[in-house]
Write an enzyme that holds these catalytic residues in place. Structure first.
Site, short mmCIF file in Angstrom:
data_model
loop_
_atom_site.label_atom_id
_atom_site.label_comp_id
_atom_site.label_asym_id
_atom_site.label_seq_id
_atom_site.Cartn_x
_atom_site.Cartn_y
_atom_site.Cartn_z
N GLY A 15 5.63 9.89 -9.31
CA GLY A 15 6.55 9.80 -8.31
C GLY A 15 5.93 11.51 -7.86
O GLY A 15 7.10 11.00 -6.66
N LEU A 93 -0.80 2.37 -10.56
CA LEU A 93 -1.64 1.82 -11.40
C LEU A 93 -2.21 0.62 -11.24
O LEU A 93 -3.17 0.46 -12.24
CB LEU A 93 -1.77 2.76 -12.33
CG LEU A 93 -1.39 4.32 -12.81
CD1 LEU A 93 -0.56 4.77 -14.43
CD2 LEU A 93 -2.47 5.33 -12.04
N LYS A 94 -1.36 -0.20 -10.77
CA LYS A 94 -2.07 -1.41 -10.92
C LYS A 94 -2.98 -1.84 -10.00
O LYS A 94 -2.11 -1.78 -8.78
CB LYS A 94 -0.61 -2.07 -11.00
CG LYS A 94 -0.06 -1.69 -12.10
CD LYS A 94 -1.02 -2.51 -13.70
CE LYS A 94 0.00 -1.90 -14.64
NZ LYS A 94 -0.78 -1.82 -15.78
N LEU A 95 -3.68 -2.75 -9.99
CA LEU A 95 -5.04 -3.41 -8.97
C LEU A 95 -3.32 -4.55 -8.18
O LEU A 95 -2.84 -5.09 -9.12
CB LEU A 95 -5.73 -3.95 -9.52
CG LEU A 95 -6.66 -4.62 -8.60
CD1 LEU A 95 -7.34 -3.42 -8.33
CD2 LEU A 95 -8.22 -5.23 -9.64
N ASN A 108 -3.71 4.86 0.06
CA ASN A 108 -3.39 5.24 -1.36
C ASN A 108 -4.44 6.51 -1.16
O ASN A 108 -4.78 6.86 0.02
CB ASN A 108 -4.61 4.06 -2.77
CG ASN A 108 -4.31 4.76 -3.82
OD1 ASN A 108 -3.47 5.14 -4.12
ND2 ASN A 108 -5.45 4.38 -4.40
N HIS A 110 -6.57 8.89 -3.80
CA HIS A 110 -7.64 8.76 -5.22
C HIS A 110 -7.83 10.92 -5.46
O HIS A 110 -8.03 11.36 -4.33
CB HIS A 110 -8.62 8.12 -4.94
CG HIS A 110 -8.97 8.75 -6.59
ND1 HIS A 110 -8.82 8.26 -7.31
CD2 HIS A 110 -10.56 9.11 -7.04
CE1 HIS A 110 -9.41 7.58 -8.42
NE2 HIS A 110 -10.76 9.09 -7.83
N ASP A 151 -9.84 1.91 -6.02
CA ASP A 151 -10.56 3.16 -5.33
C ASP A 151 -11.89 2.83 -4.32
O ASP A 151 -12.77 3.57 -3.68
CB ASP A 151 -10.93 3.62 -5.72
CG ASP A 151 -9.94 4.17 -6.41
OD1 ASP A 151 -9.18 4.65 -6.49
OD2 ASP A 151 -10.34 5.14 -7.82
N GLU A 180 -3.64 17.36 -1.54
CA GLU A 180 -2.78 15.88 -1.45
C GLU A 180 -1.34 16.00 -0.87
O GLU A 180 -1.26 15.05 -0.61
CB GLU A 180 -2.47 15.54 -3.24
CG GLU A 180 -3.78 14.69 -4.09
CD GLU A 180 -3.10 13.80 -5.08
OE1 GLU A 180 -2.33 13.35 -5.09
OE2 GLU A 180 -3.95 14.34 -5.76
C1 GRF Z 1 -2.06 11.21 -7.72
O1 GRF Z 1 -2.66 12.30 -8.76
C2 GRF Z 1 -3.26 10.93 -6.94
O2 GRF Z 1 -4.29 11.39 -6.55
C3 GRF Z 1 -2.67 9.66 -7.96
O3 GRF Z 1 -1.70 9.65 -8.31
C4 GRF Z 1 -0.91 10.72 -8.88
C5 GRF Z 1 0.36 11.30 -7.72
O4 GRF Z 1 1.54 10.04 -9.46
N1 GRF Z 1 -2.76 8.33 -6.78
P1 GRF Z 1 1.82 11.01 -10.19
O5 GRF Z 1 3.17 11.77 -8.99
O6 GRF Z 1 1.86 11.83 -11.21
O7 GRF Z 1 2.89 9.44 -10.41
#
Ligand code: GRF
Length: 206
Positions: A15, A93-95, A108, A110, A151, A180
């Site tokens: 997070g 990470l879930k669809l 989102n 990526h 994505d 990011e």
């Molecule tokens: C980042 O790399 C982002 O691009 C992807 O999830 C990662 C961040 O998640 N969507 P977390 O902070 O490691 O849980």
């Protein structure tokens, strides 16, 4: 200008973007109210950031549901109840299946320049390993609206970073994550201005 965009943040792991949003909001530089955090597992470390910031937390685990549709319904029911305007995926990470009332309301980020190095299986270190293996000279991050494919939805904003000769997946991941930390809050701040329209795959910022 809507100065108080109400967002729900969805996490699966550390997070770090949630942490970034809380820091920026506390500093008064991100015009949002984080009204809900949802994790798909009770082991998501990011839950601690929500606890510390007094943000309501829900844990909704996919294995409690018969499939993606039911799981998504539970997620978006929770979002509706929270009164959020936008749903922000932060390492979720879930669809999901996006219901009509949340079309172009789910974002989102990526860790690559979509459409390269993205899709099913491209998450975390897998993305950066693939970039290095391919020999790409440039990578970055992409903020995009979410549709029902990994994505895939309309691109909102991209930031590029160089790939250096002696990069490891870890050093590259760190450089991309720095990008990011700017790209995601910047996108949310733009959304808060209400100047965004989406036509097909094209995102326009008036
Ligand atoms: C980042 O790399 C982002 O691009 C992807 O999830 C990662 C961040 O998640 N969507 P977390 O902070 O490691 O849980």
């Amino acid at each position: 200008m809507d100065s108080n965009l109400r967002i729900a943040v969805l996490i699966s792991g550390t997070g770090r973007s949630l942490q970034n949003f809380i820091t920026l909001k506390t500093a008064g530089t991100l015009p949002v109210d984080i009204v809900q955090v949802i994790a798909n597992t009770p082991t998501a470390k990011g839950i601690q950031f929500a606890l510390q910031a007094d943000i309501p937390i829900a844990v909704i685990e996919p294995q409690q549901f018969s499939g993606i549709s039911d799981f998504s319904q539970a997620i978006f029911d929770c979002c509706r109840k929270s009164g959020c305007n936008y749903v922000i995926l932060a390492g979720f990470l879930k669809l999901l299946e996006i219901p009509p009332d949340f079309q172009n309301r789910v974002l989102n980020i990526h860790p690559s320049l979509i459409p390269s190095f993205c899709g099913k299986g491209y998450y975390g270190h897998h993305v950066h390993e693939a970039v290095l293996e391919y020999g790409a000279k440039l990578t970055g991050c992409t903020v995009h609206f979410v549709d029902n494919e990994y994505d895939h939805g309309p691109v909102f904003l991209q930031k590029s970073v160089p790939v250096l000769e002696d990069d490891t997946p870890e050093s590259l991941a760190a450089r991309v994550f720095e990008a990011e930390c700017c790209a995601y809050p910047e996108s949310i701040a733009i959304l808060a201005t209400g100047r965004v329209t989406v036509v097909g795959r094209k995102v326009r910022i008036e």
